[in-house]
Design a protein around this motif. Structure first.
Motif, PDB file in Angstrom:
ATOM      1  N   VAL A 117       0.842  -1.198   0.000  1.00  0.00           N
ATOM      2  CA  VAL A 117       0.000   0.000   0.000  1.00  0.00           C
ATOM      3  C   VAL A 117       0.880   1.251   0.000  1.00  0.00           C
ATOM      4  O   VAL A 117       1.841   1.341   0.779  1.00  0.00           O
ATOM      5  N   LEU A 118       0.532   2.209  -0.861  1.00  0.00           N
ATOM      6  CA  LEU A 118       1.115   3.546  -0.837  1.00  0.00           C
ATOM      7  C   LEU A 118      -0.029   4.527  -0.700  1.00  0.00           C
ATOM      8  O   LEU A 118      -0.933   4.558  -1.542  1.00  0.00           O
ATOM      9  N   ALA A 119      -0.013   5.334   0.362  1.00  0.00           N
ATOM     10  CA  ALA A 119      -1.140   6.226   0.648  1.00  0.00           C
ATOM     11  C   ALA A 119      -0.653   7.632   0.933  1.00  0.00           C
ATOM     12  O   ALA A 119       0.246   7.832   1.759  1.00  0.00           O
ATOM     13  N   ALA A 120      -1.242   8.618   0.252  1.00  0.00           N
ATOM     14  CA  ALA A 120      -1.037  10.020   0.610  1.00  0.00           C
ATOM     15  C   ALA A 120      -1.990  10.336   1.756  1.00  0.00           C
ATOM     16  O   ALA A 120      -3.191  10.078   1.661  1.00  0.00           O
ATOM     17  N   LEU A 121      -1.450  10.902   2.825  1.00  0.00           N
ATOM     18  CA  LEU A 121      -2.240  11.128   4.034  1.00  0.00           C
ATOM     19  C   LEU A 121      -2.035  12.546   4.552  1.00  0.00           C
ATOM     20  O   LEU A 121      -0.904  13.038   4.587  1.00  0.00           O
ATOM     21  N   HIS A 122      -3.117  13.186   4.978  1.00  0.00           N
ATOM     22  CA  HIS A 122      -3.035  14.491   5.627  1.00  0.00           C
ATOM     23  C   HIS A 122      -2.874  14.353   7.131  1.00  0.00           C
ATOM     24  O   HIS A 122      -2.182  15.138   7.773  1.00  0.00           O
ATOM     25  N   ASP A 123      -3.539  13.360   7.695  1.00  0.00           N
ATOM     26  CA  ASP A 123      -3.589  13.207   9.141  1.00  0.00           C
ATOM     27  C   ASP A 123      -2.321  12.507   9.623  1.00  0.00           C
ATOM     28  O   ASP A 123      -2.127  11.306   9.382  1.00  0.00           O
ATOM     29  N   LEU A 124      -1.464  13.235  10.327  1.00  0.00           N
ATOM     30  CA  LEU A 124      -0.198  12.667  10.768  1.00  0.00           C
ATOM     31  C   LEU A 124      -0.392  11.579  11.819  1.00  0.00           C
ATOM     32  O   LEU A 124       0.420  10.658  11.917  1.00  0.00           O
ATOM     33  N   ASN A 125      -1.450  11.667  12.596  1.00  0.00           N
ATOM     34  CA  ASN A 125      -1.694  10.626  13.589  1.00  0.00           C
ATOM     35  C   ASN A 125      -2.187   9.332  12.945  1.00  0.00           C
ATOM     36  O   ASN A 125      -1.843   8.238  13.398  1.00  0.00           O
ATOM     37  N   ILE A 126      -2.982   9.449  11.884  1.00  0.00           N
ATOM     38  CA  ILE A 126      -3.350   8.265  11.102  1.00  0.00           C
ATOM     39  C   ILE A 126      -2.089   7.654  10.493  1.00  0.00           C
ATOM     40  O   ILE A 126      -1.889   6.436  10.508  1.00  0.00           O
ATOM     41  N   THR A 158       4.583   9.557  22.812  1.00  0.00           N
ATOM     42  CA  THR A 158       4.223   8.168  22.536  1.00  0.00           C
ATOM     43  C   THR A 158       2.914   7.862  23.237  1.00  0.00           C
ATOM     44  O   THR A 158       2.795   8.046  24.456  1.00  0.00           O
ATOM     45  N   HIS A 159       1.924   7.428  22.473  1.00  0.00           N
ATOM     46  CA  HIS A 159       0.600   7.204  23.046  1.00  0.00           C
ATOM     47  C   HIS A 159       0.648   6.005  23.999  1.00  0.00           C
ATOM     48  O   HIS A 159       1.186   4.949  23.639  1.00  0.00           O
ATOM     49  N   PRO A 160       0.098   6.142  25.196  1.00  0.00           N
ATOM     50  CA  PRO A 160       0.216   5.066  26.189  1.00  0.00           C
ATOM     51  C   PRO A 160      -0.547   3.791  25.833  1.00  0.00           C
ATOM     52  O   PRO A 160      -0.221   2.715  26.343  1.00  0.00           O
ATOM     53  N   ILE A 161      -1.547   3.895  24.967  1.00  0.00           N
ATOM     54  CA  ILE A 161      -2.344   2.714  24.604  1.00  0.00           C
ATOM     55  C   ILE A 161      -1.808   2.057  23.339  1.00  0.00           C
ATOM     56  O   ILE A 161      -1.588   0.845  23.299  1.00  0.00           O
ATOM     57  N   THR A 162      -1.586   2.853  22.298  1.00  0.00           N
ATOM     58  CA  THR A 162      -1.154   2.288  21.015  1.00  0.00           C
ATOM     59  C   THR A 162       0.351   2.056  20.943  1.00  0.00           C
ATOM     60  O   THR A 162       0.814   1.237  20.148  1.00  0.00           O
ATOM     61  N   GLY A 163       1.119   2.805  21.733  1.00  0.00           N
ATOM     62  CA  GLY A 163       2.571   2.727  21.625  1.00  0.00           C
ATOM     63  C   GLY A 163       3.111   3.436  20.402  1.00  0.00           C
ATOM     64  O   GLY A 163       4.308   3.371  20.105  1.00  0.00           O
ATOM     65  N   LYS A 164       2.235   4.141  19.681  1.00  0.00           N
ATOM     66  CA  LYS A 164       2.623   4.865  18.467  1.00  0.00           C
ATOM     67  C   LYS A 164       2.847   6.339  18.796  1.00  0.00           C
ATOM     68  O   LYS A 164       2.372   6.856  19.801  1.00  0.00           O
ATOM     69  N   LYS A 165       3.564   7.015  17.891  1.00  0.00           N
ATOM     70  CA  LYS A 165       3.732   8.449  18.028  1.00  0.00           C
ATOM     71  C   LYS A 165       2.371   9.138  17.932  1.00  0.00           C
ATOM     72  O   LYS A 165       1.505   8.741  17.149  1.00  0.00           O
ATOM     73  N   HIS A 166       2.200  10.190  18.731  1.00  0.00           N
ATOM     74  CA  HIS A 166       0.968  10.983  18.655  1.00  0.00           C
ATOM     75  C   HIS A 166       1.355  12.454  18.629  1.00  0.00           C
ATOM     76  O   HIS A 166       2.154  12.913  19.449  1.00  0.00           O
ATOM     77  N   VAL A 167       0.771  13.180  17.665  1.00  0.00           N
ATOM     78  CA  VAL A 167       1.134  14.573  17.433  1.00  0.00           C
ATOM     79  C   VAL A 167       0.024  15.484  17.936  1.00  0.00           C
ATOM     80  O   VAL A 167      -1.141  15.329  17.550  1.00  0.00           O
ATOM     81  N   TYR A 168       0.393  16.427  18.794  1.00  0.00           N
ATOM     82  CA  TYR A 168      -0.525  17.468  19.258  1.00  0.00           C
ATOM     83  C   TYR A 168      -0.127  18.776  18.583  1.00  0.00           C
ATOM     84  O   TYR A 168       1.032  19.191  18.650  1.00  0.00           O
ATOM     85  N   PHE A 169      -1.068  19.419  17.934  1.00  0.00           N
ATOM     86  CA  PHE A 169      -0.810  20.665  17.223  1.00  0.00           C
ATOM     87  C   PHE A 169      -1.280  21.848  18.060  1.00  0.00           C
ATOM     88  O   PHE A 169      -2.298  21.760  18.753  1.00  0.00           O
ATOM     89  N   PHE A 170      -0.566  22.956  17.980  1.00  0.00           N
ATOM     90  CA  PHE A 170      -1.034  24.168  18.656  1.00  0.00           C
ATOM     91  C   PHE A 170      -0.483  25.401  17.947  1.00  0.00           C
ATOM     92  O   PHE A 170       0.507  25.346  17.229  1.00  0.00           O
ATOM     93  N   SER A 171      -1.165  26.502  18.141  1.00  0.00           N
ATOM     94  CA  SER A 171      -0.723  27.786  17.602  1.00  0.00           C
ATOM     95  C   SER A 171      -0.513  28.739  18.765  1.00  0.00           C
ATOM     96  O   SER A 171      -0.859  28.440  19.911  1.00  0.00           O
ATOM     97  N   GLU A 172       0.055  29.889  18.473  1.00  0.00           N
ATOM     98  CA  GLU A 172       0.288  30.880  19.526  1.00  0.00           C
ATOM     99  C   GLU A 172      -1.006  31.255  20.236  1.00  0.00           C
ATOM    100  O   GLU A 172      -1.034  31.439  21.447  1.00  0.00           O
ATOM    101  N   SER A 173      -2.095  31.335  19.493  1.00  0.00           N
ATOM    102  CA  SER A 173      -3.362  31.750  20.098  1.00  0.00           C
ATOM    103  C   SER A 173      -3.934  30.686  21.024  1.00  0.00           C
ATOM    104  O   SER A 173      -4.807  30.968  21.844  1.00  0.00           O
TER     105      SER A 173
END
Length: 269
Positions: free
Chosen positions: A188-197, A240-255
């Motif tokens: 499988v080769l997939a273009a993905l927007h969602d970094l957590n997916i 690292t997510h405690p349940i999946t063991g995978k990387k998990h990304v939290y996004f934030f802005s200055e506001s």
């Protein structure tokens, strides 16, 4: 089914969109393609599934140049779920899915009972079995996407290209579709927007920026705040997510930062 894309350059109206891009996807591997809008992800996929021919480079499936395969041979090896639907005339959901059986038929050969059984099973797998007689045009964007994934499944190809497969899907069906694709055990080769997916499902990631490949590696190697800042221009915290063991990304802005008092800032320093 192994894919190799070597030194791919693609242009449109004298403008270079991709420049000397390469990637490999090993047999049975799930590889994600990530990058901001306009970075060349969809263009690279289009060159692989033969709708935008590169002016330089070489693309092969198990050593065979994809541009030298017949349309039928290519469709037997490679199934594609595009970002946008190319269907111009209305059909029922079952008729749309049955189109995926065409690479396995002789000219003018009728659909068989076995074909219908394969299609019904695919509709069950994407949660659309009760929609078989519905008009495709009457469906929501997410429902259409699931039908197109079912059509790709019934091709029974060993290499699957997905361009934003979770577009228009709510969270439940995003996970259902990705679980389904992952369980197929095919390349499988997939273009993905969602970094957590991408982190949850991909074995490896390739990163595109301004028409070039800027990084590749496992999600653990790729998904870090510095690279995400450089490529996407956003600040993140990666854990690292405690349940999946995978990387998990939290996004934030200055506001969105939690406001701290001068005393708290001083104490943190």
């Amino acid at each position: 089914m192994k894919l190799v894309a070597d030194n791919i350059s693609v242009g449109l109206e004298k403008k270079t969109i991709l420049s000397d891009v390469g990637l490999e996807v090993a047999a049975g591997e799930f590889v994600g393609l990530i990058g901001p809008n306009g970075s060349g992800k969809s263009t690279l996929l289009k060159s692989i599934y033969r709708t935008m021919k590169p002016y330089a480079g070489w693309i092969s499936l198990d050593g065979d140049d994809v541009y030298k395969l017949s349309a039928k041979e290519n469709a037997q090896r490679m199934a594609v779920v595009r970002q946008e639907s190319s269907i111009e005339f209305d059909f029922t959901v079952m008729e749309i899915v049955l189109m995926g059986r065409a690479p396995h038929k002789r000219l003018f050969q009728q659909d068989t009972e076995a074909d219908h059984d394969i299609c019904e099973e695919a509709l069950v797998r994407v949660g659309m079995e009760t929609y078989a007689s519905r008009s495709f045009f009457s469906l929501s964007g997410g429902e259409k996407q699931r039908v197109l994934i079912a059509r790709a499944l019934v091709q029974q190809a060993k290499f699957l290209v997905l361009d934003e497969p979770t577009n228009h899907l709510d969270v439940r069906y995003q996970l259902q579709v990705m679980d389904l694709v992952r369980a197929l055990g095919i390349t499988v080769l997939a273009a993905l927007h969602d970094l957590n997916i991408a982190a949850m499902y991909c074995d490896r990631l390739y990163v595109t920026k301004k028409g070039q490949m800027v990084a590749n590696g496992t999600p653990e190697q790729i998904l870090n705040p510095q690279l995400i800042r450089d490529v996407f221009g956003v600040e993140t915290e990666v854990t690292t997510h405690p349940i999946t063991g995978k990387k998990h990304v939290y996004f934030f802005s200055e506001s969105c930062r939690i406001k701290q008092s001068p005393q708290e800032v001083s104490k943190a320093q």
